[in-house]
Design an enzyme around this catalytic site. Structure first.
Site, mmCIF file in Angstrom:
data_model
loop_
_atom_site.group_PDB
_atom_site.id
_atom_site.type_symbol
_atom_site.label_atom_id
_atom_site.label_comp_id
_atom_site.label_asym_id
_atom_site.label_seq_id
_atom_site.Cartn_x
_atom_site.Cartn_y
_atom_site.Cartn_z
ATOM 1 N N LEU A 30 0.814 -1.218 0.000
ATOM 2 C CA LEU A 30 0.000 0.000 0.000
ATOM 3 C C LEU A 30 0.847 1.268 0.000
ATOM 4 O O LEU A 30 1.885 1.335 0.651
ATOM 5 C CB LEU A 30 -0.923 -0.017 1.224
ATOM 6 C CG LEU A 30 -1.801 -1.267 1.321
ATOM 7 C CD1 LEU A 30 -2.671 -1.209 2.568
ATOM 8 C CD2 LEU A 30 -2.662 -1.448 0.076
ATOM 9 N N HIS A 34 -3.516 4.261 -2.140
ATOM 10 C CA HIS A 34 -4.485 3.372 -1.466
ATOM 11 C C HIS A 34 -5.053 4.043 -0.212
ATOM 12 O O HIS A 34 -6.240 3.939 0.079
ATOM 13 C CB HIS A 34 -3.802 2.073 -1.031
ATOM 14 C CG HIS A 34 -3.241 1.258 -2.146
ATOM 15 N ND1 HIS A 34 -1.889 1.126 -2.381
ATOM 16 C CD2 HIS A 34 -3.860 0.519 -3.100
ATOM 17 C CE1 HIS A 34 -1.690 0.323 -3.414
ATOM 18 N NE2 HIS A 34 -2.875 -0.052 -3.879
ATOM 19 N N LYS A 147 -8.542 6.220 -9.897
ATOM 20 C CA LYS A 147 -8.759 6.473 -11.324
ATOM 21 C C LYS A 147 -7.466 6.429 -12.130
ATOM 22 O O LYS A 147 -7.483 6.730 -13.323
ATOM 23 C CB LYS A 147 -9.462 7.808 -11.523
ATOM 24 C CG LYS A 147 -10.947 7.744 -11.238
ATOM 25 C CD LYS A 147 -11.602 8.941 -11.887
ATOM 26 C CE LYS A 147 -12.995 9.183 -11.413
ATOM 27 N NZ LYS A 147 -13.470 10.497 -11.827
ATOM 28 N N GLN A 152 -10.151 0.234 -15.769
ATOM 29 C CA GLN A 152 -10.622 -0.748 -14.778
ATOM 30 C C GLN A 152 -11.871 -0.228 -14.062
ATOM 31 O O GLN A 152 -12.848 -0.956 -13.871
ATOM 32 C CB GLN A 152 -9.496 -1.019 -13.772
ATOM 33 C CG GLN A 152 -9.920 -1.780 -12.534
ATOM 34 C CD GLN A 152 -8.763 -2.124 -11.629
ATOM 35 O OE1 GLN A 152 -8.031 -3.062 -11.899
ATOM 36 N NE2 GLN A 152 -8.581 -1.396 -10.538
ATOM 37 N N SER A 185 2.487 0.751 -7.124
ATOM 38 C CA SER A 185 3.403 -0.220 -6.501
ATOM 39 C C SER A 185 4.538 -0.565 -7.452
ATOM 40 O O SER A 185 5.623 -0.951 -7.030
ATOM 41 C CB SER A 185 2.644 -1.491 -6.130
ATOM 42 O OG SER A 185 1.618 -1.163 -5.216
ATOM 43 N N ARG A 186 4.290 -0.442 -8.740
ATOM 44 C CA ARG A 186 5.310 -0.836 -9.715
ATOM 45 C C ARG A 186 6.419 0.207 -9.856
ATOM 46 O O ARG A 186 7.459 -0.083 -10.443
ATOM 47 C CB ARG A 186 4.673 -1.117 -11.077
ATOM 48 C CG ARG A 186 3.759 -2.338 -11.034
ATOM 49 C CD ARG A 186 3.364 -2.848 -12.406
ATOM 50 N NE ARG A 186 2.791 -4.176 -12.326
ATOM 51 C CZ ARG A 186 1.477 -4.458 -12.336
ATOM 52 N NH1 ARG A 186 0.597 -3.481 -12.430
ATOM 53 N NH2 ARG A 186 1.062 -5.698 -12.255
#
Ligand code: PAF
Length: 287
Positions: A30, A34, A147, A152, A185-186
């Site tokens: 997180l 998040h 967003k 997604q 996270s990437r």
């Protein structure tokens, strides 16, 4: 904060009634993006459940499922500090008891087949299939998503509408680092040199948004110029597209910039980054 790592524990926890329950689905690791969803969830509901599950179904065979960062202890500490009521962290067998191959899937065609759906076949079916399970298990009134993953969010809204689920799918603004890079996270996969280049993604989005306002509607030329600029910086561009914000179709006539969204997916080395810019007068363009 309760930690519920299987379905029976979740079910007995859910026996306590709440007036309005929020679910924030995550894959863990997180960051402040998040936590902004958690914050919004707390404002809009009286009970907040966060799920942590790295969903194998949404990763392609050559993608980063194996090395996706798993930081469960730190995640739980941050969520407890943020005032979350419960964390639902099932294992893979609980969500896919028949195995992944035989798991029932849910598909949102067309919307799920363009943009990231073209580059990552099967990805959105993996996302909808896990989110539907999470919604059915947790039974929230609202579910919140960032967003940054705009496509997604639209797909999940469509799924909930099509399946008559009485759940609000809420999309919240992208959270960025100070230099404009969207939180992900990437991002931690990036080398120092790649991290220095990464904010160009947002700069080129902003520049294109400004051109849309001032120069108008040669969408293809703007997309091409932006892709070339990113390639010059060292990105391998999957797409840089100007689309209608409501359905992600290509504009077939001149649209007001407020009705458009600019979406980009590009790789730096092996790391794939996505970002978008929604053209609305409330979005200040700073260059
Ligand atoms: O956006 C994500 O982190 C994931 O796609 C989600 C919605 C948690 C489903 O695994």
């Amino acid at each position: 904060m309760k930690i519920l790592n299987n379905i029976p524990l979740l079910q007995s926890y859910l026996q306590q009634q709440s007036a309005k329950r929020a679910l924030v689905p995550t894959m863990g690791n997180l960051h402040s993006g998040h936590l902004s969803l958690v914050e919004a969830a707390k404002q809009q509901a009286d009970e907040v459940v966060v799920s942590i599950f790295v969903n194998p179904l949404q990763f392609g065979p050559n993608e980063d499922f194996g090395c996706y960062p798993r930081t469960f202890e730190a995640d739980c500490a941050a969520l407890s500090e943020a005032g979350v009521d419960a964390v639902f962290a099932p294992d893979t067998h609980s969500l896919y008891p028949q195995g992944q191959e035989r798991a029932t899937r849910v598909d949102v065609p067309e919307l799920g087949d363009i943009l990231c759906g073209t580059i990552r076949p099967g990805h959105f079916v993996g996302v909808t299939s896990v989110v539907l399970r999470l919604l059915n298990l947790v039974r929230p009134d609202i579910a919140l998503f960032g967003k940054k993953d705009y496509q997604q969010w639209l797909i999940l809204r469509q799924m909930v509408q099509d399946l008559f689920l009485p759940i609000d799918i809420i999309g919240l603004p992208i959270i960025r680092d100070n230099d404009g890079l969207a939180k992900s996270s990437r991002n931690q996969y990036l080398s120092k040199q790649q991290r220095d280049i990464a904010p160009y993604l947002y700069q080129v989005l902003q520049k294109t948004a400004q051109q849309l306002q001032s120069e108008g509607s040669n969408y293809q030329a703007l997309e091409q110029a932006a892709s070339t600029e990113l390639a010059q910086q060292g990105f391998v561009v999957d797409y840089f597209d100007i689309r209608r914000a409501e359905d992600l179709l290509r504009p077939d006539k001149v649209e007001s910039p407020a009705a458009l969204i600019i979406l980009v997916a590009a790789k730096l080395g092996n790391t794939r980054l996505i970002d978008n810019y929604q053209g609305s007068s409330s979005n200040k363009v700073r260059l």
